[in-house]
Design an enzyme around this catalytic site. Structure first.
Site, PDB file in Angstrom:
ATOM      1  N   ASN A  13       0.858  -1.192   0.000  1.00  0.00           N
ATOM      2  CA  ASN A  13       0.000   0.000   0.000  1.00  0.00           C
ATOM      3  C   ASN A  13       0.892   1.240   0.000  1.00  0.00           C
ATOM      4  OD1 ASN A  13      -1.850   2.024   0.474  1.00  0.00           O
ATOM      5  ND2 ASN A  13      -2.259   1.449   2.602  1.00  0.00           N
ATOM      6  N   HIS A 107      -9.580   1.280   5.082  1.00  0.00           N
ATOM      7  CA  HIS A 107      -8.292   1.494   5.775  1.00  0.00           C
ATOM      8  C   HIS A 107      -8.520   2.535   6.871  1.00  0.00           C
ATOM      9  CE1 HIS A 107      -4.235   2.813   6.609  1.00  0.00           C
ATOM     10  NE2 HIS A 107      -3.806   1.709   6.026  1.00  0.00           N
ATOM     11  N   GLU A 175      -5.562  -4.804  10.935  1.00  0.00           N
ATOM     12  CA  GLU A 175      -4.568  -3.749  11.099  1.00  0.00           C
ATOM     13  C   GLU A 175      -4.859  -2.963  12.369  1.00  0.00           C
ATOM     14  OE1 GLU A 175      -2.467  -2.463   7.349  1.00  0.00           O
ATOM     15  OE2 GLU A 175      -4.320  -1.338   7.385  1.00  0.00           O
TER      16      GLU A 175
END
Ligand code: PGA
Length: 272
Positions: A13, A107, A175
């Site tokens: 990313n 995200h 994450e």
């Protein structure tokens, strides 16, 4: 549980980094390396490169045809609507038109900057699936949640609206927000525990649906993955791959990361 030499997935990313030349260089070098290093079908690892959206066409064009089995291009975000008055956004179908096969969804940086909630994330993932783009859905707890022992509760809450999405092609990425870009990571046992919790929750959610899928979506770990910790993270039984930010920005650094990530698999495949 001993981990089999299966199929680690590496997602790079780039966030808002790079330029045309750097993107083209990364794609042509890493897609070549991926085909060489991961060409063994016993390993079959896959690299998904997510550059800034303006460089997606350059990335797609720079792909080496023979690398397609092991290398793909992904976006970093898209809009949940098919079209409309959404200045600055792109739709899932627009990504598909460019030849993009994957897209990150939810995200933590975008959840914050665009004020997305868990429902928005699920809708964005569904729109991608409808356009035949595989969503890579990011979930994870904040530092405050982690410190107050709320990790599993937060993960369950973020997963709940994904029951329909989980019936189709998708990937998940755990994450922890506090691990992104900080150089800090949870302990290996904490990563494994969170992944096991996510997998158990996904199983429950999938069972609520109409279709029964024969395998679970891949589950990646992201947040300060580096050469020094990637092998240990990938060795955890419930970790199917990694989502890498800053350590993916340099070709040589990313090659070293791939090498460290597949070393054990190469050895296992050689001795099989
Ligand atoms: P990092 O970023 O590897 O720099 O921590 C990971 C991510 O944001 O996906």
């Amino acid at each position: 549980m001993t981990k089999q030499p299966d199929t680690p997935i590496f997602v790079a990313n780039w966030k808002m980094h790079g330029n045309v030349q750097a993107v083209q260089q990364f794609v042509s070098e890493i897609s070549g390396v991926a085909a060489q290093m991961l060409g063994n079908s016993a390993i079959g690892a896959r690299v998904i490169f997510c550059p800034p959206s303006c460089y997606l066409p350059h990335a797609v064009q720079a792909m080496q045809p023979k690398a397609q089995q092991h290398f793909a291009i992904g976006a970093q975000a898209s809009h949940k609507a098919a079209k409309g008055a959404h200045t600055g956004d792109v739709s899932a179908q627009m990504l598909r038109d460019l030849g993009v096969c994957y897209s990150l969804v939810g995200h933590s940086e975008i959840r914050t900057s665009r004020g997305l909630n868990d429902e928005d994330v699920a809708q964005e993932a569904q729109a991608l699936q409808q356009a035949h783009v595989t969503p890579i859905i990011c979930i994870g707890e904040s530092l405050a949640d982690y410190e107050s022992g709320q990790t599993n509760a937060v993960l369950s809450r973020q997963l709940a609206p994904l029951h329909t999405v989980l019936q189709g092609a998708c990937m998940l990425a755990y994450e922890p927000v506090w691990a992104i870009g900080t150089g800090k990571t949870p302990g290996l046992q904490e990563i494994e525990a969170a992944h096991q919790h996510i997998k158990a929750e996904m199983k429950k959610l999938v069972q609520m649906g109409q279709q029964v899928r024969d395998s679970q979506p891949p589950l990646l770990y992201g947040g300060s993955v580096k050469v020094k910790n990637i092998a240990a993270i990938l060795a955890q039984p419930s970790v199917d791959g990694v989502l890498v930010g800053s350590a993916s920005l340099e070709c040589d650094g990313f090659k070293a990361l791939l090498q460290a990530g597949v070393e054990k698999n190469l050895q296992a495949a050689a001795s099989a």
